[in-house]
Design a protein around this motif. Structure first.
Motif, PDB file in Angstrom:
ATOM      1  N   ASP A  31      25.555 114.205  55.949  1.00 53.40           N
ATOM      2  CA  ASP A  31      25.653 114.741  54.588  1.00 53.40           C
ATOM      3  C   ASP A  31      24.308 115.141  53.987  1.00 53.40           C
ATOM      4  N   ASP A  32      23.244 114.416  54.332  1.00 55.70           N
ATOM      5  CA  ASP A  32      21.969 114.602  53.634  1.00 55.70           C
ATOM      6  C   ASP A  32      20.946 115.439  54.390  1.00 55.70           C
ATOM      7  N   LEU A  67      28.530  97.549  62.386  1.00 56.69           N
ATOM      8  CA  LEU A  67      29.271  98.802  62.555  1.00 56.69           C
ATOM      9  C   LEU A  67      29.410  99.551  61.232  1.00 56.69           C
ATOM     10  N   LYS A  68      29.672  98.817  60.159  1.00 58.14           N
ATOM     11  CA  LYS A  68      29.792  99.458  58.848  1.00 58.14           C
ATOM     12  C   LYS A  68      28.460 100.076  58.425  1.00 58.14           C
ATOM     13  N   ASN A  69      27.365  99.383  58.708  1.00 56.17           N
ATOM     14  CA  ASN A  69      26.042  99.931  58.390  1.00 56.17           C
ATOM     15  C   ASN A  69      25.767 101.198  59.196  1.00 56.17           C
ATOM     16  N   GLN A  70      26.155 101.180  60.465  1.00 60.87           N
ATOM     17  CA  GLN A  70      25.955 102.351  61.320  1.00 60.87           C
ATOM     18  C   GLN A  70      26.800 103.525  60.848  1.00 60.87           C
ATOM     19  N   LEU A  71      28.019 103.240  60.412  1.00 62.93           N
ATOM     20  CA  LEU A  71      28.883 104.301  59.881  1.00 62.93           C
ATOM     21  C   LEU A  71      28.256 104.944  58.648  1.00 62.93           C
ATOM     22  N   ARG A  72      27.754 104.107  57.748  1.00 64.38           N
ATOM     23  CA  ARG A  72      27.123 104.637  56.528  1.00 64.38           C
ATOM     24  C   ARG A  72      25.890 105.469  56.866  1.00 64.38           C
ATOM     25  N   GLN A  73      25.097 104.991  57.828  1.00 65.75           N
ATOM     26  CA  GLN A  73      23.865 105.694  58.172  1.00 65.75           C
ATOM     27  C   GLN A  73      24.156 107.042  58.826  1.00 65.75           C
ATOM     28  N   ILE A  74      25.108 107.064  59.747  1.00 71.53           N
ATOM     29  CA  ILE A  74      25.450 108.324  60.417  1.00 71.53           C
ATOM     30  C   ILE A  74      26.049 109.316  59.425  1.00 71.53           C
ATOM     31  N   ARG A 133      29.885 109.940  67.437  1.00 71.67           N
ATOM     32  CA  ARG A 133      29.410 108.567  67.209  1.00 71.67           C
ATOM     33  C   ARG A 133      30.224 107.895  66.103  1.00 71.67           C
ATOM     34  N   LEU A 134      30.509 108.660  65.060  1.00 70.83           N
ATOM     35  CA  LEU A 134      31.325 108.121  63.971  1.00 70.83           C
ATOM     36  C   LEU A 134      32.689 107.663  64.489  1.00 70.83           C
ATOM     37  N   LEU A 135      33.323 108.513  65.273  1.00 71.04           N
ATOM     38  CA  LEU A 135      34.653 108.181  65.796  1.00 71.04           C
ATOM     39  C   LEU A 135      34.602 106.937  66.686  1.00 71.04           C
ATOM     40  N   THR A 136      33.565 106.842  67.506  1.00 67.95           N
ATOM     41  CA  THR A 136      33.416 105.669  68.375  1.00 67.95           C
ATOM     42  C   THR A 136      33.273 104.394  67.554  1.00 67.95           C
ATOM     43  N   LEU A 171      14.627 110.134  56.962  1.00 70.51           N
ATOM     44  CA  LEU A 171      15.888 110.320  57.680  1.00 70.51           C
ATOM     45  C   LEU A 171      15.647 110.687  59.142  1.00 70.51           C
ATOM     46  N   PHE A 172      14.663 111.550  59.376  1.00 68.28           N
ATOM     47  CA  PHE A 172      14.353 111.945  60.751  1.00 68.28           C
ATOM     48  C   PHE A 172      13.871 110.746  61.569  1.00 68.28           C
ATOM     49  N   ASP A 173      13.048 109.894  60.951  1.00 73.93           N
ATOM     50  CA  ASP A 173      12.569 108.693  61.650  1.00 73.93           C
ATOM     51  C   ASP A 173      13.735 107.763  61.983  1.00 73.93           C
ATOM     52  N   SER A 174      14.634 107.594  61.014  1.00 75.54           N
ATOM     53  CA  SER A 174      15.803 106.744  61.234  1.00 75.54           C
ATOM     54  C   SER A 174      16.710 107.338  62.307  1.00 75.54           C
TER      55      SER A 174
END
Length: 261
Positions: A52-53, A40-47, A70-73, A125-128
């Motif tokens: 931001d980027d 979940l922490k990894n997903q938060l950082r990625q989203i 998604r972040l809030l969830t 980023l688009f691929d991710s």
């Protein structure tokens, strides 16, 4: 007597075995909880990185709102597993950001794409992001129709980012008076869109690029008639007109469609 001793020993051994199994299940549950927390922490950082980027011109409002949702969830899931004041504060700030975006009428300013490394990073980023969308589809948290639209947009953006780089170079060349390089760069931008030229988004972008090429050619032709001695006022007018065309090019390739969550 012997039977009693044997029975007691069996009970003790059975108790130890049951306790060992209990500890094993407890450890497995603890490890599974830790695994979920890390994921979940990894997903938060990625989203957050997507938000931001990825430049504003590649983030339609409904897509950005979906990322916030998604972040809030994920914050809710993480707080449930690991109650924490810092996480609760971050969730509150994220909710405020989302609310502000929902009510805002102001258009976010496009970010110039002026570096090859930026284009490469955006493609990653688009691929991710594409994988994130596929995961949401698998979890049934995103409508199939929206999945298809976002996937098509991301595919388009992968080509458009490179086209935008050449368009940026073209504009800078025009502003410096190098019309030939400007025309060549705009044509290269068109070439970058060739693999997806059949899509509606690419057609709109190509139309804008063609319009910009015509503007530069007209400016070049006008300069030639004056034997290369155009006035400062005429140059300012041409620069202003091309700047407006550039802004229009950026704006018209953003997509404002119905929100889906």
């Amino acid at each position: 007597m012997t039977v009693i001793i044997v029975s007691v020993l069996l009970l003790v051994i059975g108790g130890f075995i049951a306790f060992a199994i209990y500890l094993q299940f407890k450890e497995q549950a603890r490890l599974e909880k830790l695994r979920k927390i890390v994921a979940l922490k990894n997903q938060l950082r990625q989203i957050r990185r997507y938000l931001d980027d990825i430049p504003p011109q590649y983030q339609p409002k409904d897509m950005r709102l979906w990322l916030f949702s998604r972040l809030l969830t994920h914050y809710d899931e993480l707080i449930k597993l690991q109650p924490d004041a810092t996480l609760s504060r971050r969730r509150k700030l994220t909710a405020e950001e989302m609310s502000e975006l929902q009510t805002s009428k102001q258009k976010r300013r496009a970010k110039p794409i002026n570096d090859e490394l930026m284009v490469m990073d955006l493609k990653r980023l688009f691929d991710s992001f594409q994988l994130c969308i596929k995961q949401a589809e698998k979890e049934k948290t995103l409508d199939t129709e929206v999945v298809a639209r976002y996937s098509n947009l991301l595919q388009f953006y992968k080509y458009k980012a490179k086209a935008d780089l050449h368009a940026y170079i073209a504009r800078q060349s025009f502003l410096s008076g190098n019309y030939e390089k400007a025309i060549a760069s705009y044509k290269e931008a068109l070439t970058q869109l060739a693999p997806i030229k059949g899509t509606a988004e690419a057609k709109t972008a190509s139309k804008q690029l063609t319009s910009l090429i015509n503007e530069v050619e007209e400016a070049q032709s006008g300069g030639g008639n004056d034997n290369g001695a155009s006035s400062h006022a005429e140059q300012d007018s041409a620069d202003s007109e091309l700047t407006q065309e550039w802004d229009k090019f950026i704006d018209e390739t953003e997509f404002k469609k119905k929100k889906h969550f």
